[in-house]
Design an enzyme around this catalytic site. Structure first.
Site, PDB file in Angstrom:
ATOM      1  N   HIS A 132       0.660  -1.125  -0.122  1.00 12.89           N
ATOM      2  CA  HIS A 132       0.079   0.017   0.134  1.00 12.89           C
ATOM      3  C   HIS A 132       1.001   1.252  -0.008  1.00 12.89           C
ATOM      4  O   HIS A 132       1.849   1.450   0.298  1.00 12.89           O
ATOM      5  CB  HIS A 132      -0.989   0.019   1.192  1.00 12.89           C
ATOM      6  CG  HIS A 132      -0.220   0.057   2.556  1.00 12.89           C
ATOM      7  ND1 HIS A 132       0.526   0.896   3.218  1.00 12.89           N
ATOM      8  CD2 HIS A 132       0.300  -1.056   3.280  1.00 12.89           C
ATOM      9  CE1 HIS A 132       1.028   0.682   4.220  1.00 12.89           C
ATOM     10  NE2 HIS A 132       0.802  -0.458   4.459  1.00 12.89           N
ATOM     11  N   GLU A 164      -1.748  -7.754   6.784  1.00 15.93           N
ATOM     12  CA  GLU A 164      -0.700  -7.491   7.427  1.00 15.93           C
ATOM     13  C   GLU A 164      -0.684  -8.533   8.519  1.00 15.93           C
ATOM     14  O   GLU A 164      -1.602  -9.034   8.661  1.00 15.93           O
ATOM     15  CB  GLU A 164      -0.288  -6.069   7.907  1.00 15.93           C
ATOM     16  CG  GLU A 164       0.755  -5.644   8.612  1.00 15.93           C
ATOM     17  CD  GLU A 164       2.140  -6.161   7.754  1.00 15.93           C
ATOM     18  OE1 GLU A 164       2.482  -7.367   7.817  1.00 15.93           O
ATOM     19  OE2 GLU A 164       2.738  -5.243   7.301  1.00 15.93           O
ATOM     20  N   GLY A 217       3.444  -4.772   3.920  1.00 13.63           N
ATOM     21  CA  GLY A 217       4.941  -5.178   3.912  1.00 13.63           C
ATOM     22  C   GLY A 217       5.407  -6.590   4.696  1.00 13.63           C
ATOM     23  O   GLY A 217       6.062  -7.156   3.688  1.00 13.63           O
TER      24      GLY A 217
END
Length: 201
Positions: free
Chosen positions: A16, A93, A164
């Site tokens: 993102h 995430e 991530g």
């Protein structure tokens, strides 16, 4: 003409764009309170959307984590590619439990900072934060999702808008081993990491 089912599926994993909690230095995880994109994050997402639209093989689907920052990034990409948007909570995430909302530079539990606690999770991949999941848990979850999406669209290019942690898991080919640290590679906001997954024989 080559049948697309003879080539591997290509997953374009997009982290993102910059979020409000990225900017504030707060741990996001799966927190419902984590904010959406900043103005810079929206600009990053638009640039990535333009790059994806210019690829020689055009993506056929855009699938996103349902967390706000990923959803907003994916909306920009899907609009540019003129594709419908799908959601998959399995590419969220890492669930960081009690760490979520903490400032990275603030003391946490017995560690000098919450960042130190996060780093320890990567050194000890089976360690779970309270009410959260371990790196090993996240590996199993996201690799299961990657395989599922590749098998659903064999031989095609797919955009997965994620975070991530899942992108780092894509770079980890083998499941975590107890006592062996997992590399925590850098993943820039709105960066694209492309992986291939061959059809199951």
């Amino acid at each position: 003409m080559t049948d697309v089912t003879t080539r591997p599926s290509v997953l374009h994993l997009v982290r993102h764009g910059e979020s409000t909690w990225n900017l504030a230095g707060r741990i996001q995880g799966q927190s419902a309170e984590a904010g959406g994109l900043t103005a810079a994050g929206r600009a990053q997402a638009q640039l990535t959307a333009d790059l994806l639209a210019e690829r020689p093989v055009r993506p056929t689907a855009v699938i996103a984590s349902d967390l706000v920052r990923a959803r907003e990034t994916a909306e920009i990409i899907a609009a540019r590619l003129d594709l419908p948007l799908e959601f998959d909570p399995e590419i969220r995430e890492q669930n960081l439990g009690v760490l979520e909302g903490q400032r990275l530079d603030s003391p946490f539990a017995d560690d000098p900072t919450a960042q130190d606690t996060v780093d320890r999770l990567w050194r000890e991949p089976f360690l779970r934060p309270d009410t959260g999941e371990s790196i090993a848990d996240m590996y199993d979850r996201v690799h299961r999702a990657f395989r599922r999406h590749a098998e659903a669209r064999p031989g095609l290019d797919i955009v997965l808008v994620t975070h991530g942690g899942p992108v780092r898991m894509a770079a980890t080919a083998e499941p975590p081993t107890p006592g062996v640290p997992v590399p925590r590679i850098g993943v820039d906001n709105a960066s694209v990491t492309s992986i291939t997954i061959s059809a199951v024989s």
